[in-house]
Design an enzyme around this catalytic site. Structure first.
Site, PDB file in Angstrom:
ATOM      1  N   ASP A  11      30.907  55.069  76.585  1.00 22.27           N
ATOM      2  CA  ASP A  11      32.012  55.520  75.738  1.00 22.27           C
ATOM      3  C   ASP A  11      31.731  56.946  75.253  1.00 22.27           C
ATOM      4  OD1 ASP A  11      34.256  55.410  74.054  1.00 22.27           O
ATOM      5  OD2 ASP A  11      33.117  54.461  72.428  1.00 22.27           O
ATOM      6  N   ASP A  13      33.865  58.634  72.264  1.00 20.69           N
ATOM      7  CA  ASP A  13      34.111  58.787  70.820  1.00 20.69           C
ATOM      8  C   ASP A  13      33.189  57.892  69.996  1.00 20.69           C
ATOM      9  OD1 ASP A  13      36.189  60.607  71.230  1.00 20.69           O
ATOM     10  OD2 ASP A  13      37.644  59.000  71.485  1.00 20.69           O
TER      11      ASP A  13
HETATM   12 MG   LIG Z   1      34.273  54.835  70.816  1.00 25.63          MG
END
Ligand SMILES: [Mg+2]
Length: 189
Positions: A11, A13
């Protein structure tokens, strides 16, 4: 299967770069509030902002310019480089609204994560993506992925959620877990 056939779904963010923190600093200025990242104890951030802000928090959070002030988390780049040095293919998998389509690729480039067009995917359904390892701060993604080895990256918005699998507080924890997995040569959830 050797390492070079293996894939980490990572991921972006709040795993590689802090998104909620700069979002709140802009929000606090506009709405004269004093929210910290630690105040956001559920995924739905609209529950914590002032009513006059409400869904408008997403105008801040999904504006391309927010990535001008998103900064890499401590140890994230070293962690990615270490995992790559192990022969693992790192694929950045990120949910991106149309307003920020492509912007996170540039952010990754600007911060030396060296994304390539083959190793960058924007999707809201990460269960569609094939991988061996996953790191994400969204429990929904960690639950639904087909990756056997997965880590929930701790954040105030997921600490209250029930999850008996692996959690990491930081990138040092991730590397420790990775080493345990590869030494044991077993697939643990
Ligand atoms: Mg995230």
């Amino acid at each position: 299967m050797n390492n070079k056939d293996k894939i980490l779904l990572c991921d972006v963010d709040d795993v590689l770069g802090s998104l909620v923190s700069p979002t709140l600093s802009i929000y606090n200025k506009i709405y004269d509030d004093n929210l910290n990242t630690s105040d956001i104890t559920e995924w739905d951030i609209t529950k914590f902002v002032k009513p006059e802000c409400g869904n408008k928090i997403y105008d801040i959070m999904t504006s391309p310019s927010i990535y001008d002030i998103v900064t890499p988390l401590e140890g994230a780049l070293d962690g990615i480089n270490f995992i790559r040095s192990e022969g693992i293919r790192v694929v950045f998998v990120t949910a991106a609204f149309l307003s920020v389509a492509g912007r996170k690729f540039i952010w990754l480039e600007d911060n030396d994560f060296q994304p390539t067009k083959e190793n960058y995917i924007e999707t809201f359904d990460k269960s569609l993506i094939i991988g061996d390892y996953m790191i994400d701060d969204n429990l929904t993604n960690v639950r639904s992925t087909n990756a056997k080895n997965k880590i929930l990256f701790n954040a105030p918005w997921n600490l209250g959620l029930k999850w008996s699998g692996n959690r990491a507080n930081n990138w040092n924890n991730i590397i420790e877990l990775y080493k345990i997995w590869t030494n044991n040569k077993e697939d643990n959830g």
